[in-house]
Design an enzyme around this catalytic site. Structure first.
Site, PDB file in Angstrom:
ATOM      1  N   TYR A   1     -36.543 -15.051  40.893  1.00  0.00           N
ATOM      2  CA  TYR A   1     -36.321 -15.260  42.319  1.00  0.00           C
ATOM      3  C   TYR A   1     -37.488 -14.685  43.128  1.00  0.00           C
ATOM      4  O   TYR A   1     -37.428 -13.539  43.596  1.00  0.00           O
ATOM      5  CB  TYR A   1     -35.030 -14.567  42.758  1.00  0.00           C
ATOM      6  CG  TYR A   1     -33.759 -15.174  42.208  1.00  0.00           C
ATOM      7  CD1 TYR A   1     -33.685 -16.510  41.835  1.00  0.00           C
ATOM      8  CD2 TYR A   1     -32.615 -14.398  42.074  1.00  0.00           C
ATOM      9  CE1 TYR A   1     -32.524 -17.066  41.347  1.00  0.00           C
ATOM     10  CE2 TYR A   1     -31.434 -14.943  41.594  1.00  0.00           C
ATOM     11  CZ  TYR A   1     -31.392 -16.278  41.233  1.00  0.00           C
ATOM     12  OH  TYR A   1     -30.234 -16.815  40.755  1.00  0.00           O
TER      13      TYR A   1
ATOM     14  N   LYS B   1     -33.840 -18.922  35.234  1.00  0.00           N
ATOM     15  CA  LYS B   1     -32.882 -19.359  36.243  1.00  0.00           C
ATOM     16  C   LYS B   1     -33.589 -19.427  37.583  1.00  0.00           C
ATOM     17  O   LYS B   1     -34.135 -18.435  38.057  1.00  0.00           O
ATOM     18  CB  LYS B   1     -31.711 -18.376  36.305  1.00  0.00           C
ATOM     19  CG  LYS B   1     -30.670 -18.693  37.371  1.00  0.00           C
ATOM     20  CD  LYS B   1     -29.639 -17.570  37.469  1.00  0.00           C
ATOM     21  CE  LYS B   1     -28.655 -17.829  38.595  1.00  0.00           C
ATOM     22  NZ  LYS B   1     -27.753 -16.677  38.816  1.00  0.00           N
TER      23      LYS B   1
END
EC number: 4.1.2.13
Length: 267
Positions: free
Chosen positions: A146, A177
Site C-alpha cells: 500500500y 495485495k
C-alpha cells in the site's frame, strides 16, 4: 517467488483470502455493521466456507482461536500492523516473527509495506527478515503493498498501484495485495509488473453486491488470481451469500449477475 510456495493458501491457482486484521488496523468501528463479527469465532466459522483459501489474522486471535480450527482453516498470520489511533507517517509495528508464526501452525505470513512512506527503508528491511524467515519454514509470503506517505500526492493512482505490485516481485513476495486501480486495463498492467508474483485485489470498503463483484470479475479477467477481502464479506448481513457468489466469480469465472443468482438459489 518460489515454486509452490503459494499452494497452501490457493486452490487451482486461485485464492480467496478472508482478511480479519481489522480489529487492530481499524478498531471496533468495522464491526458495527454486523456486530456478531466482533467475535473472532464468527470469522473462523466463515473461513470454513469452501470458497475461502486462507484466513488472515493477527497473532493474538490466532493463539486464541486457531487451535480449534486447524483442520478446517488455512492460517495466514499477519506479522505487522498498527492501530488507527496512530496518526504519524505510515508505519507498521512488527508484532510477530515468522518463526513464531510457524510454531502456531501458519501456512503463510502476511506483511504490510508502505512504499513511499518516510519509514519505507526500515519496513523493507523488516520485510526481508520476515520473508527469509518464512522460507526457512516453507511458508508462503503475502505482501500488503500500500504505497502512501508524505511523498505521494495520489496513492490511489494506477501508476502508484502498479509500482506497489512491482515491489512485491522485487522484494520476494509470493502474493502481492493491491487496491483495485480503477479499471481492468490498469489491473492488467499491475499484474504484468508483478511477473510471477500473484496479484490479489484488496476488497476495500463495502460496496453493493453488483459493483463489488464486477470489480472482482474485472480483476480476475485482467490476470489477478483472487482477492483478499474483509469488510465486503463480514459487514454484510449474510456473509455466506456473498462468499457463495465469490466462489462462482473467482474459481469458476462466472459473470457476477449469474453468480448472485446462484448465491440466491442456495439460500
Amino acid at each position: 517467488m518460489l515454486p509452490h510456495a503459494a499452494d497452501d493458501i490457493s486452490r487451482d491457482g486461485k485464492s480467496l483470502i478472508l482478511a480479519y486484521d481489522h480489529g487492530l488496523e481499524h478498531g471496533p468501528v468495522d464491526f458495527e455493521p454486523n456486530p456478531a463479527t466482533a467475535d473472532p469465532e464468527r470469522l473462523f466459522e466463515l473461513a470454513t466456507h469452501e470458497a475461502v483459501t486462507a484466513l488472515a489474522v493477527q497473532k493474538g486471535v490466532a493463539e486464541a482461536y486457531y487451535p480449534e480450527y486447524e483442520d478446517d482453516v488455512n492460517l495466514l498470520l499477519k506479522l505487522n500492523g498498527t492501530s488507527n489511533l496512530w496518526r504519524g507517517e505510515p508505519n507498521s509495528a512488527v508484532n510477530c516473527s515468522a518463526e513464531y508464526a510457524a510454531e502456531l501452525g501458519a501456512d503463510a505470513i502476511g506483511f504490510t509495506v508502505y512504499g513511499g512512506s518516510n519509514h519505507e527503508v526500515e519496513m523493507a528491511e523488516e520485510f526481508r527478515e520476515a520473508q527469509e524467515g518464512a522460507r526457512e519454514h516453507d511458508m508462503g509470503v503475502v505482501m500488503w503493498s500500500y504505497p502512501r506517505g508524505q511523498g505521494l500526492r495520489n496513492d490511489g493512482s494506477p501508476e502508484v498501484i502498479c509500482y506497489g505490485a512491482r515491489l512485491g516481485l522485487e522484494l520476494g513476495a509470493d502474493f502481492v495485495k493491491v487496491k483495485y486501480p480503477g479499471s481492468a486495463e490498469a489491473m492488467g498492467e499491475a499484474v504484468r509488473m508483478a511477473g510471477p508474483t500473484q496479484v490479489v485485489m484488496s476488497g476495500g470498503t463495502m460496496r453493493d453486491d453488483k459493483a463489488f463483484l464486477r470489480n472482482v470479475a474485472d480483476a480476475i479477467d485482467a490476470g489477478a488470481t483472487g482477492l483478499a477481502v474483509g469488510r465486503n464479506v463480514f459487514q454484510r448481513d449474510d456473509p455466506e451469500r456473498i462468499l457463495d457468489a465469490l466462489e462462482a466469480v473467482v474459481f469458476q469465472e462466472v459473470d457476477p449477475a449469474e453468480a448472485l443468482a446462484i448465491a440466491e438459489s442456495d439460500d
